[in-house]
Design a protein around this motif. Structure first.
Motif, PDB file in Angstrom:
ATOM      1  N   ARG A 123      44.895  43.613  41.252  1.00 32.76           N
ATOM      2  CA  ARG A 123      45.201  44.169  42.403  1.00 32.76           C
ATOM      3  C   ARG A 123      44.320  45.382  42.840  1.00 32.76           C
ATOM      4  O   ARG A 123      44.227  45.657  44.074  1.00 32.76           O
ATOM      5  CB  ARG A 123      46.835  44.802  42.096  1.00 32.76           C
ATOM      6  N   LEU A 124      43.781  46.191  41.941  1.00 36.95           N
ATOM      7  CA  LEU A 124      42.871  47.259  42.286  1.00 36.95           C
ATOM      8  C   LEU A 124      41.611  46.803  42.793  1.00 36.95           C
ATOM      9  O   LEU A 124      41.269  47.249  43.883  1.00 36.95           O
ATOM     10  CB  LEU A 124      42.575  48.061  41.105  1.00 36.95           C
ATOM     11  N   PHE A 125      41.224  45.469  42.479  1.00 36.91           N
ATOM     12  CA  PHE A 125      40.048  44.774  43.176  1.00 36.91           C
ATOM     13  C   PHE A 125      40.310  44.376  44.354  1.00 36.91           C
ATOM     14  O   PHE A 125      39.728  44.522  45.217  1.00 36.91           O
ATOM     15  CB  PHE A 125      39.538  43.889  42.044  1.00 36.91           C
ATOM     16  N   SER A 126      41.465  43.544  44.416  1.00 37.49           N
ATOM     17  CA  SER A 126      42.023  42.874  45.867  1.00 37.49           C
ATOM     18  C   SER A 126      42.301  43.734  46.781  1.00 37.49           C
ATOM     19  O   SER A 126      41.803  43.839  48.158  1.00 37.49           O
ATOM     20  CB  SER A 126      43.344  42.087  45.521  1.00 37.49           C
ATOM     21  N   ASP A 127      43.262  44.978  46.456  1.00 36.25           N
ATOM     22  CA  ASP A 127      43.482  45.758  47.386  1.00 36.25           C
ATOM     23  C   ASP A 127      42.616  47.036  47.819  1.00 36.25           C
ATOM     24  O   ASP A 127      42.560  47.278  48.989  1.00 36.25           O
ATOM     25  CB  ASP A 127      44.855  46.673  46.958  1.00 36.25           C
ATOM     26  N   HIS A 128      41.912  47.191  46.844  1.00 39.34           N
ATOM     27  CA  HIS A 128      40.715  48.539  47.068  1.00 39.34           C
ATOM     28  C   HIS A 128      39.473  48.207  47.004  1.00 39.34           C
ATOM     29  O   HIS A 128      38.686  49.066  46.958  1.00 39.34           O
ATOM     30  CB  HIS A 128      41.572  49.676  46.338  1.00 39.34           C
ATOM     31  N   ALA A 129      38.891  47.046  46.425  1.00 42.19           N
ATOM     32  CA  ALA A 129      37.894  46.711  46.095  1.00 42.19           C
ATOM     33  C   ALA A 129      37.290  47.522  45.239  1.00 42.19           C
ATOM     34  O   ALA A 129      35.982  48.142  44.830  1.00 42.19           O
ATOM     35  CB  ALA A 129      36.917  46.742  47.203  1.00 42.19           C
ATOM     36  N   LEU A 130      38.118  48.036  44.195  1.00 42.37           N
ATOM     37  CA  LEU A 130      37.577  48.806  42.905  1.00 42.37           C
ATOM     38  C   LEU A 130      37.209  47.958  41.891  1.00 42.37           C
ATOM     39  O   LEU A 130      37.947  47.011  41.504  1.00 42.37           O
ATOM     40  CB  LEU A 130      38.776  49.782  42.542  1.00 42.37           C
ATOM     41  N   ILE A 131      36.014  48.281  41.150  1.00 43.34           N
ATOM     42  CA  ILE A 131      35.434  47.078  40.466  1.00 43.34           C
ATOM     43  C   ILE A 131      35.380  48.147  39.008  1.00 43.34           C
ATOM     44  O   ILE A 131      34.993  49.046  38.814  1.00 43.34           O
ATOM     45  CB  ILE A 131      33.986  46.762  40.597  1.00 43.34           C
ATOM     46  N   SER A 132      36.111  47.370  37.878  1.00 41.93           N
ATOM     47  CA  SER A 132      35.906  48.129  36.649  1.00 41.93           C
ATOM     48  C   SER A 132      35.102  47.240  35.734  1.00 41.93           C
ATOM     49  O   SER A 132      34.861  45.886  35.877  1.00 41.93           O
ATOM     50  CB  SER A 132      37.408  48.335  36.109  1.00 41.93           C
ATOM     51  N   ALA A 133      34.880  47.827  34.413  1.00 42.62           N
ATOM     52  CA  ALA A 133      34.160  47.033  33.675  1.00 42.62           C
ATOM     53  C   ALA A 133      35.160  45.917  32.809  1.00 42.62           C
ATOM     54  O   ALA A 133      34.694  44.884  32.481  1.00 42.62           O
ATOM     55  CB  ALA A 133      33.540  48.052  32.414  1.00 42.62           C
ATOM     56  N   GLU A 134      36.312  46.279  32.898  1.00 43.01           N
ATOM     57  CA  GLU A 134      37.438  45.495  32.549  1.00 43.01           C
ATOM     58  C   GLU A 134      37.403  44.049  33.398  1.00 43.01           C
ATOM     59  O   GLU A 134      37.490  42.792  32.751  1.00 43.01           O
ATOM     60  CB  GLU A 134      38.790  46.158  32.254  1.00 43.01           C
ATOM     61  N   LEU A 135      37.527  44.369  34.790  1.00 38.83           N
ATOM     62  CA  LEU A 135      37.388  43.161  35.447  1.00 38.83           C
ATOM     63  C   LEU A 135      36.209  42.351  35.270  1.00 38.83           C
ATOM     64  O   LEU A 135      36.480  40.952  35.210  1.00 38.83           O
ATOM     65  CB  LEU A 135      37.530  43.628  36.958  1.00 38.83           C
ATOM     66  N   LEU A 136      35.046  42.907  35.321  1.00 39.34           N
ATOM     67  CA  LEU A 136      33.942  42.243  35.126  1.00 39.34           C
ATOM     68  C   LEU A 136      33.905  41.295  33.994  1.00 39.34           C
ATOM     69  O   LEU A 136      33.688  40.200  33.754  1.00 39.34           O
ATOM     70  CB  LEU A 136      32.597  43.169  34.985  1.00 39.34           C
ATOM     71  N   ASP A 137      34.145  42.065  32.404  1.00 39.32           N
ATOM     72  CA  ASP A 137      34.223  41.438  31.277  1.00 39.32           C
ATOM     73  C   ASP A 137      35.350  40.126  31.206  1.00 39.32           C
ATOM     74  O   ASP A 137      34.824  39.090  30.996  1.00 39.32           O
ATOM     75  CB  ASP A 137      34.621  42.298  30.349  1.00 39.32           C
ATOM     76  N   ARG A 138      36.557  40.163  31.923  1.00 42.42           N
ATOM     77  CA  ARG A 138      37.364  39.287  31.986  1.00 42.42           C
ATOM     78  C   ARG A 138      37.097  38.044  32.926  1.00 42.42           C
ATOM     79  O   ARG A 138      37.399  36.987  32.469  1.00 42.42           O
ATOM     80  CB  ARG A 138      38.609  39.722  32.428  1.00 42.42           C
ATOM     81  N   PHE A 139      36.501  38.302  33.870  1.00 40.97           N
ATOM     82  CA  PHE A 139      36.399  37.463  35.124  1.00 40.97           C
ATOM     83  C   PHE A 139      35.022  36.944  35.163  1.00 40.97           C
ATOM     84  O   PHE A 139      34.545  36.041  35.721  1.00 40.97           O
ATOM     85  CB  PHE A 139      37.158  37.798  36.356  1.00 40.97           C
ATOM     86  N   PHE A 140      34.128  37.784  34.850  1.00 40.91           N
ATOM     87  CA  PHE A 140      32.780  37.486  35.023  1.00 40.91           C
ATOM     88  C   PHE A 140      31.812  37.688  33.700  1.00 40.91           C
ATOM     89  O   PHE A 140      30.722  37.873  33.669  1.00 40.91           O
ATOM     90  CB  PHE A 140      32.121  38.438  36.013  1.00 40.91           C
ATOM     91  N   GLY A 141      32.471  37.484  32.553  1.00 38.55           N
ATOM     92  CA  GLY A 141      31.713  37.631  31.236  1.00 38.55           C
ATOM     93  C   GLY A 141      30.480  36.878  31.023  1.00 38.55           C
ATOM     94  O   GLY A 141      29.544  37.583  30.423  1.00 38.55           O
ATOM     95  N   ASN A 142      30.621  35.826  31.714  1.00 36.55           N
ATOM     96  CA  ASN A 142      29.427  34.862  31.553  1.00 36.55           C
ATOM     97  C   ASN A 142      28.140  35.146  32.332  1.00 36.55           C
ATOM     98  O   ASN A 142      27.123  34.705  32.061  1.00 36.55           O
ATOM     99  CB  ASN A 142      29.953  33.515  31.723  1.00 36.55           C
ATOM    100  N   LEU A 143      28.386  36.175  33.081  1.00 37.60           N
ATOM    101  CA  LEU A 143      27.226  36.810  34.032  1.00 37.60           C
ATOM    102  C   LEU A 143      26.350  37.648  33.229  1.00 37.60           C
ATOM    103  O   LEU A 143      25.297  37.964  34.057  1.00 37.60           O
ATOM    104  CB  LEU A 143      27.726  37.262  35.329  1.00 37.60           C
ATOM    105  N   PHE A 144      26.632  38.239  32.117  1.00 33.75           N
ATOM    106  CA  PHE A 144      25.824  39.089  31.582  1.00 33.75           C
ATOM    107  C   PHE A 144      25.364  38.622  30.022  1.00 33.75           C
ATOM    108  O   PHE A 144      25.971  37.697  29.661  1.00 33.75           O
ATOM    109  CB  PHE A 144      27.083  40.303  31.293  1.00 33.75           C
TER     110      PHE A 144
END
Length: 158
Positions: A123-144
């Motif tokens: 919701r923070l990402f969708s509504d406010h475009a706030l990016i957290s390390a938690e979001l990146l790790d959970r949904f984009f972990g394979n990018l790192f």
């Protein structure tokens, strides 16, 4: 930070200029690109490759500066002093995937995704475009790459 680098590169029309450099530096560029892990190397790995070409110390620093200055490599010594991006497309691809995910959430209003345990970070990402390390790790972990380039480091250069 990244937008400024890209803007400067385009505004200076550096892509169309002939770039002069010592042949050994060109060899270093090629060797580093071939040795990279998905376009990323540690500074130590870069120095080890450079030693194979007898490029060391201040000459190595000058060569790396040249490659960065001409937008062939990306290096952020003040933020990521141990990481060199031998392919600038690596970072752009990560940003692109993040933007695609954002628009997918916005346009599809995927309520199923928002009902997950991760709903608050989505919701923070969708509504406010706030990016957290938690979001990146959970949904984009394979990018790192563990130990070389983490989600927190990605956030530090955005």
């Amino acid at each position: 930070m990244m937008a400024k680098i890209l803007q400067n590169g385009i505004s200076q029309n550096s892509l169309s200029k002939v770039k002069k450099m010592p042949i050994a530096w060109f060899g270093l560029e090629v060797l580093l690109r071939k040795s990279s892990h998905e376009g990323i190397l540690s500074l130590l790995e870069c120095q080890e490759c450079a030693k194979k070409l007898r490029i060391e110390g201040e000459v190595f620093s000058a060569a790396l500066h040249h490659l960065v200055h001409h937008n062939m490599f990306l290096y952020y010594p003040e933020v990521l002093p141990q990481t060199v991006f031998c392919d600038p497309q690596v970072i752009l691809s990560k940003v692109s995937k993040l933007v695609q995910f954002y628009y997918k959430l916005k346009t599809h209003s995927d309520e199923n995704a928002l009902q997950l345990a991760d709903a608050s970070i989505l919701r923070l990402f969708s509504d406010h475009a706030l990016i957290s390390a938690e979001l990146l790790d959970r949904f984009f972990g394979n990018l790192f790459l563990e130990g070389l380039f983490s989600s927190k480091e990605f956030l530090s250069i955005l």
